[in-house]
Design an enzyme around this catalytic site. Structure first.
Site, short mmCIF file in Angstrom:
data_model
loop_
_atom_site.label_atom_id
_atom_site.label_comp_id
_atom_site.label_asym_id
_atom_site.label_seq_id
_atom_site.Cartn_x
_atom_site.Cartn_y
_atom_site.Cartn_z
CB SER A 42 -0.93 -0.03 1.14
OG SER A 42 -1.67 1.52 1.91
CG HIS A 154 -0.86 -5.30 4.36
ND1 HIS A 154 -0.88 -4.85 5.18
CD2 HIS A 154 -0.57 -4.41 3.30
CE1 HIS A 154 0.19 -3.76 5.45
NE2 HIS A 154 0.50 -3.21 3.40
CD GLU A 163 -1.13 -2.31 9.50
OE1 GLU A 163 -0.53 -1.83 10.61
OE2 GLU A 163 -0.31 -1.91 7.90
CD GLU A 204 2.62 -4.87 7.59
OE1 GLU A 204 1.82 -4.62 8.92
OE2 GLU A 204 2.51 -4.24 6.69
CG ASP A 241 -3.11 1.61 8.15
OD1 ASP A 241 -3.59 2.68 7.81
OD2 ASP A 241 -2.01 0.93 7.89
CD GLU A 285 -0.69 4.03 9.34
OE1 GLU A 285 -0.09 3.76 8.43
OE2 GLU A 285 -0.57 3.38 10.13
CG ASP A 312 1.30 5.38 5.08
OD1 ASP A 312 3.07 5.68 5.75
OD2 ASP A 312 1.79 4.52 5.65
CE LYS A 337 4.52 2.61 6.01
NZ LYS A 337 3.72 2.41 5.02
CB SER A 364 6.00 2.61 9.61
OG SER A 364 4.97 1.78 8.80
CG HIS A 365 6.17 -2.60 9.66
ND1 HIS A 365 6.47 -4.03 9.57
CD2 HIS A 365 5.23 -2.46 9.35
CE1 HIS A 365 4.93 -4.04 10.22
NE2 HIS A 365 4.93 -3.46 9.50
NE ARG A 366 6.12 0.76 3.27
CZ ARG A 366 5.68 1.58 1.80
NH1 ARG A 366 6.78 2.66 2.18
NH2 ARG A 366 4.65 1.40 1.24
CB SER A 367 3.18 -4.79 3.52
OG SER A 367 3.85 -4.62 2.50
CE LYS A 388 2.24 0.31 11.52
NZ LYS A 388 0.65 1.06 9.97
#
Length: 424
Positions: A42, A154, A163, A204, A241, A285, A312, A337, A364-367, A388
């Site tokens: 996303s 996701h 999320e 995730e 999210d 979010e 985001d 990110k 934050s991470h990513r997927s 996250k």
């Protein structure tokens, strides 16, 4: 003087089995360090460009061009430079690309170099990465936001929101917060299984059940909180999210297909108001789409003093866009990110701008992730206070949590030159 001796990038695979860039930096003192760049599913329209080959390999998702850019243009330009001047190297990467969004070299090329340089410099100085990047003030372990039910892009299910997260806000240390979260996750799995729901997991690590409404995941999560013996609101809060840019149409109508509803931005705000009044939700979010700035203004005026409103896709870790949001009083928090912007220095600039203006920051991470735990150190270095990085499942997510556990232990029992210093 210690200098960058060699730079090399190779194509490796992320947690979704898609190619990504791994960059290794070798310093003249023999120090070697690597970094792996994550990738999102996303994504915001204004994110820095992730360069893909678009040929027959990996369904067009190969990154050989990005690797070649590292091994030629970037390698030739930064070899011989000091690794200890992060901003100078990152500014050079920006200059070499020459575009606003790294569309020439690829943000996956530049970020890999930027991350690896920082890690190599820290390693050469025998410092933890968080200490090198954050100095003596790097002291705050972040509250985790654990994505335990997945929907949207996701997961392949009927849930519109992307999320559903738990935030263990009522604990004195990170390890206790993580333990509570892991226990809730296991109770949630049992509840879903007992209700004949599929307990397969999304990108995730969250479960991806087919549920009747976007409210039902919250209800099931709170039941798991209760089963685990924790107090909702006091110890465990809920974060969402929504990723609304994924389900808004060209007319600006938000289409909740799972519920058969088509809502205006004002109706979406009312939708959130009802959820907040009913459940211990503390963070939303991307509640409205990245292009709906008028709606975001209404959302912030209505709910900005009640919950954390995180941008985001709205801000894409871009200081210029965030500055516009600050001036217009849009949102009150920003998701961070690094691969949205392209270098570590630019990411730090955005964080510091947010913090100066009392906007909260969530690392934050990513997927599409990897075993690289850079963002765990980065969250502590910049005292973001929140992170996250997925549920308590999948090794690429646990790598970040386990790194934070190690950092917590170091901050409690400092290690200096191999000797443990106990405070008695």
């Amino acid at each position: 003087m210690i200098y960058i001796d060699e730079v090399n990038a190779q194509e490796v695979l992320d947690s979704r089995g898609n190619p990504t860039v791994k960059t290794t930096i070798l310093l003249s003192d023999g120090t070697a360090a690597s970094a792996i760049v994550p990738s999102g599913a996303s994504t915001g329209k204004r994110e820095a460009l992730e360069l893909r080959d678009k040929d027959e390999r990996f369904l067009g998702k190969g990154v050989l061009k990005a690797c070649e850019n590292v091994n030629t243009t970037l390698c030739d330009s930064i070899t011989g430079l000091s690794p200890f001047d992060q901003s100078a190297i990152d500014n050079l990467l920006i200059e070499l690309d020459g575009t606003e969004n790294f569309s020439n070299l690829g943000a996956n090329a530049t970020l890999g170099v930027s991350m690896a340089v920082a890690r190599a410099a820290a390693k050469s100085l025998n410092l933890p990465l968080y200490r090198y990047l954050g100095g003596a003030n790097a002291l705050t372990l972040p509250v985790p936001m654990l994505n335990i039910i997945n929907g949207g892009s996701h997961a392949d299910n009927t849930v519109d929101f992307q999320e559903y997260m738990i935030m263990p806000v009522g604990f004195e240390c990170f390890s206790d917060a993580l333990r509570a979260s892991a226990e809730i996750y296991q109770h949630l799995k049992k509840l879903l299984k007992d209700s004949k729901h599929i307990t397969s997991i999304g990108d995730e690590g969250g479960f991806a059940p087919n549920l009747k409404t976007n409210e039902e995941p919250i209800q099931i999560i709170l039941e798991a909180v209760k089963k685990a013996g924790y107090k909702e609101g006091e110890q465990i809060a809920i974060a969402l999210d929504v990723a609304s840019s994924e389900f808004v149409n060209d007319e600006g109508i938000y289409c909740l297909k799972g519920e058969g509803k088509n809502l205006s931005n004002e109706e979406m705000i009312e939708y959130y108001e009802k959820l907040i009044a009913k459940y211990p939700i503390v963070s939303i979010e991307d509640g409205l789409s990245e292009d709906d700035w008028e709606g975001w203004s209404k959302l912030t005026q209505k709910l900005g003093d009640k919950v954390q409103l995180v941008g985001d896709d709205l801000f894409v870790t871009n200081a210029k866009i965030l500055e516009e949001g600050i001036v217009k009083n849009i949102a009150n928090a920003v998701l961070i990110k690094p691969n949205q912007i392209g270098t570590i220095s630019q990411t730090m600039q955005t964080i510091r701008l947010a913090q100066r203006n009392h906007y909260r920051c969530i690392m934050s991470h990513r997927s599409g992730e990897s075993e690289d735990s850079f963002i765990a150190d980065f969250a502590v270095a910049l005292n973001t206070g929140e992170i996250k990085t997925g549920s308590t499942a999948r090794s690429e997510r646990m790598a970040k949590y386990n790194r934070l556990l190690a950092i917590e232990n170091e901050l409690t029992f400092p290690v200096y030159l191999g000797k443990k210093l106990f405070n008695k």
